[in-house]
Design a protein around this motif. Structure first.
Motif, PDB file in Angstrom:
ATOM      1  N   VAL A 198      53.804  36.523  43.730  1.00  0.00           N
ATOM      2  CA  VAL A 198      54.118  36.359  45.147  1.00  0.00           C
ATOM      3  C   VAL A 198      54.311  37.702  45.843  1.00  0.00           C
ATOM      4  O   VAL A 198      53.729  37.954  46.906  1.00  0.00           O
ATOM      5  CB  VAL A 198      55.367  35.478  45.316  1.00  0.00           C
ATOM      6  CG1 VAL A 198      55.772  35.411  46.784  1.00  0.00           C
ATOM      7  CG2 VAL A 198      55.098  34.075  44.780  1.00  0.00           C
ATOM      8  N   VAL A 225      54.505  31.001  50.141  1.00  0.00           N
ATOM      9  CA  VAL A 225      53.900  32.319  50.004  1.00  0.00           C
ATOM     10  C   VAL A 225      53.298  32.661  51.360  1.00  0.00           C
ATOM     11  O   VAL A 225      52.395  31.967  51.842  1.00  0.00           O
ATOM     12  CB  VAL A 225      52.825  32.336  48.906  1.00  0.00           C
ATOM     13  CG1 VAL A 225      52.304  33.762  48.697  1.00  0.00           C
ATOM     14  CG2 VAL A 225      53.387  31.776  47.600  1.00  0.00           C
ATOM     15  N   GLN A 260      58.862  26.485  47.645  1.00  0.00           N
ATOM     16  CA  GLN A 260      58.462  27.888  47.761  1.00  0.00           C
ATOM     17  C   GLN A 260      57.321  28.004  48.758  1.00  0.00           C
ATOM     18  O   GLN A 260      56.423  27.162  48.805  1.00  0.00           O
ATOM     19  CB  GLN A 260      58.008  28.437  46.404  1.00  0.00           C
ATOM     20  CG  GLN A 260      57.636  29.908  46.435  1.00  0.00           C
ATOM     21  CD  GLN A 260      57.354  30.478  45.061  1.00  0.00           C
ATOM     22  OE1 GLN A 260      57.154  29.731  44.099  1.00  0.00           O
ATOM     23  NE2 GLN A 260      57.337  31.787  44.948  1.00  0.00           N
ATOM     24  N   VAL A 309      44.006  32.187  48.257  1.00  0.00           N
ATOM     25  CA  VAL A 309      44.656  33.438  48.652  1.00  0.00           C
ATOM     26  C   VAL A 309      43.767  34.626  48.299  1.00  0.00           C
ATOM     27  O   VAL A 309      43.634  35.584  49.078  1.00  0.00           O
ATOM     28  CB  VAL A 309      46.042  33.560  47.986  1.00  0.00           C
ATOM     29  CG1 VAL A 309      46.614  34.964  48.172  1.00  0.00           C
ATOM     30  CG2 VAL A 309      46.998  32.521  48.577  1.00  0.00           C
ATOM     31  N   GLU A 354      48.532  30.570  53.980  1.00  0.00           N
ATOM     32  CA  GLU A 354      49.825  30.346  53.342  1.00  0.00           C
ATOM     33  C   GLU A 354      49.674  29.383  52.171  1.00  0.00           C
ATOM     34  O   GLU A 354      48.710  28.600  52.105  1.00  0.00           O
ATOM     35  CB  GLU A 354      50.823  29.747  54.345  1.00  0.00           C
ATOM     36  CG  GLU A 354      51.320  30.717  55.383  1.00  0.00           C
ATOM     37  CD  GLU A 354      52.316  30.083  56.329  1.00  0.00           C
ATOM     38  OE1 GLU A 354      52.993  30.847  57.040  1.00  0.00           O
ATOM     39  OE2 GLU A 354      52.413  28.836  56.384  1.00  0.00           O
ATOM     40  N   LEU A 411      48.589  34.157  41.533  1.00  0.00           N
ATOM     41  CA  LEU A 411      49.558  33.058  41.631  1.00  0.00           C
ATOM     42  C   LEU A 411      49.388  32.057  40.501  1.00  0.00           C
ATOM     43  O   LEU A 411      49.272  30.842  40.706  1.00  0.00           O
ATOM     44  CB  LEU A 411      49.437  32.362  42.995  1.00  0.00           C
ATOM     45  CG  LEU A 411      49.645  33.254  44.226  1.00  0.00           C
ATOM     46  CD1 LEU A 411      49.363  32.459  45.500  1.00  0.00           C
ATOM     47  CD2 LEU A 411      51.055  33.820  44.267  1.00  0.00           C
ATOM     48  N   GLU A 432      51.764  39.084  48.824  1.00  0.00           N
ATOM     49  CA  GLU A 432      52.319  39.260  50.161  1.00  0.00           C
ATOM     50  C   GLU A 432      52.228  40.713  50.612  1.00  0.00           C
ATOM     51  O   GLU A 432      51.862  41.002  51.757  1.00  0.00           O
ATOM     52  CB  GLU A 432      53.771  38.781  50.202  1.00  0.00           C
ATOM     53  CG  GLU A 432      53.907  37.270  50.149  1.00  0.00           C
ATOM     54  CD  GLU A 432      55.319  36.780  50.432  1.00  0.00           C
ATOM     55  OE1 GLU A 432      55.482  35.571  50.685  1.00  0.00           O
ATOM     56  OE2 GLU A 432      56.268  37.604  50.392  1.00  0.00           O
ATOM     57  N   THR A 455      51.125  34.457  52.926  1.00  0.00           N
ATOM     58  CA  THR A 455      49.840  35.145  52.997  1.00  0.00           C
ATOM     59  C   THR A 455      48.979  34.459  54.057  1.00  0.00           C
ATOM     60  O   THR A 455      49.445  33.591  54.786  1.00  0.00           O
ATOM     61  CB  THR A 455      49.157  35.101  51.624  1.00  0.00           C
ATOM     62  OG1 THR A 455      49.250  33.754  51.103  1.00  0.00           O
ATOM     63  CG2 THR A 455      49.825  36.047  50.643  1.00  0.00           C
TER      64      THR A 455
END
Length: 479
Positions: A187, A368, A366, A224, A373, A213, A191, A370
């Motif tokens: 993560v 993330v 959770q 991502v 997302e 991830l 990010e 990015t």
């Protein structure tokens, strides 16, 4: 009390969000409470993690989203204003000053001692201040450890000479490096790669694993990775760093030797390779524990290795769920149970009871941050299979939802829901796509509430929102 010896009902070591919440809840239960902190009140999250990192990422994601909206994309053709983004980050980190946090602590009537707190025996804490003074503290009931974690940096030849970035430097740097290597694929890695690439760095990710991830559903990491590559990030999978050297001292070029024999030259290198508990210099040996270890606890956060139950460990330091929101949840539970035990009140430590952190096991959300997302809670497909759970996997393409079309042109996203076939409830949910972070709480309620699918069918999503994915997932399940 005097200047060197004080007695309280509860002593809390560590004044991050978790420690602050434990102290406030204990004080609300009528217990005299002191909190010990050697850095800034508010801890890692406020100054070097959650707040500054999201302050860096929000302009990046908003900029990317705006370029997908007709009538708006023409207004955002230029690059980000880097100085303004960094200034916003500084403000969100309170310019690394904790005056507001001190005012809040005073408002809830919790004492503060600034210094390095160490256990010094049963219910004993010795605090060494910056001025060299030692204050001896005794707890009538409880000592709670909420010291969190720090970045775990691997032992690589030359690492001490290059002064690498960790998450702290990555979230607080005041200049954009021309070339940045990010080691890791979790993560923090994705990010920070997202943020610094958008701010002007040429980012290269060096990932030991074969995907990003890896603890999440595979499609999340793949999407991502696609987003990062589209932004210009060079992602190298299945590779590791074997040695490092910085030429010319601080500010000089970092030379990286990789496991495939190649070399890479960058201006800075960030290691986002995991976390380690801040327990190495905590006096654990004085109560028979091993310095540097994680602290194993039961569901009421008592350290299991301490026989008479006076020592608690709350937040990241217990390794149950290394996220601020989950640590604050643990603090709410722990503060309540500490108060109940001290006041001789009944303790309900059954599953989902007022004094048991049941959500740590099944309902940890959770996000993330990015582009796109990722939002997830509960089991992944691999975890369910590994645990022998009977599940049904239901997938849906988020691009087919009207709310996605409203969100922006060319929307790409995916949703996965795992159904527990024995209980007919939701066991896990993963969303990947722009804006999906706001979907995770509905999934949290479904899982924590163990809502039967028959009842979930009656939860009507508003049109046209991304939340309509819940209806589509249920329709897909029903066939």
């Amino acid at each position: 009390m005097n200047e060197t010896t004080r007695t309280y009902d509860v002593i809390v070591i560590g004044a991050g969000p978790v420690g602050e919440n434990v102290a406030e809840r204990a004080r609300a239960a009528g217990l005299s409470t002191v909190i010990v902190e050697r850095e800034l009140l508010g801890g890692e999250c406020s100054y070097w993690a959650c707040d500054p990192s999201k302050a860096l990422l929000r302009p990046v994601v908003a900029h990317a989203d705006a370029r997908r909206i007709p009538g708006l994309r023409q207004a955002v053709t230029g690059p980000l204003d880097v100085a303004a983004v960094l200034a916003h980050r500084d403000a969100m980190a309170s310019h690394w000053k904790d005056d507001d946090q001190v005012d809040w602590l005073n408002s809830v009537d919790v004492d503060l001692i600034r210094g390095h707190g160490r256990l010094a025996g049963i219910r004993q804490v010795a605090v060494q201040t910056a001025q060299g003074h030692t204050t001896q503290l005794t707890a009538r009931h409880t000592v709670a450890i909420s010291t969190g974690t720090s970045a775990a940096v691997p032992d690589i030849p030359g690492i001490d000479t290059v002064h690498p970035w960790t998450s702290r430097e990555a979230t607080s740097a005041d200049q954009v490096p021309g070339r940045l290597a990010v080691v890791g694929g979790g993560v923090v890695a994705v990010e920070m790669a997202t943020a610094w690439q958008a701010l002007g760095s040429q980012v290269t990710m060096l990932v030991l694993e074969n995907a990003l991830l890896e603890r999440m559903e595979p499609f999340a990491g793949e999407m991502v990775a696609d987003g990062l590559r589209d932004a210009g990030v060079d992602i190298r999978l299945g590779i590791s760093v074997t040695s490092l050297a910085r030429e010319g001292g601080r500010g000089g070029e970092v030379r990286i030797t990789l496991s495939d024999g190649s070399e890479l030259a960058v201006d800075e290198i960030l290691f986002a390779t995991g976390r380690a508990p801040r327990t190495a210099d905590l006096g654990l040996e004085s109560v028979g524990l091993t310095p540097g270890d994680w602290l194993t606890v039961d569901d009421t956060f008592r350290v299991t290795a301490i026989a008479d139950g006076w020592l608690y460990a709350i937040g990241d330091v217990n390794r149950r769920a290394l996220m601020t929101h989950q640590g604050k949840y643990q603090a709410r539970i722990a503060g309540a149970v500490i108060g109940a035990r001290a006041n001789g009140e009944p303790v309900d430590d059954t599953a989902w009871g007022a004094h048991a952190a049941t959500a740590d096991h099944t309902a940890v959300p959770q996000v993330v941050f990015t582009h796109p997302e990722v939002a997830a809670i509960g089991l992944t497909t691999r975890e369910a299979e590994r645990n022998g759970r009977r599940i049904k996997v239901v997938d849906y393409d988020l691009a087919h939802i009207a709310g996605a079309h409203q969100y922006g042109e060319g929307y790409r996203g995916k949703a996965r829901m795992l159904i527990d076939l024995d209980r007919n409830t939701v066991a896990g949910v993963t969303f990947a796509g722009p804006g999906v972070g706001e979907l995770v709480h509905s999934a949290t309620i479904a899982i924590a509430g163990e809502v039967p699918l028959e009842r979930l069918w009656h939860a009507v999503p508003a049109f046209p929102t991304l939340g309509e994915v819940w209806l589509r997932l249920l329709e897909t399940h029903r066939g």
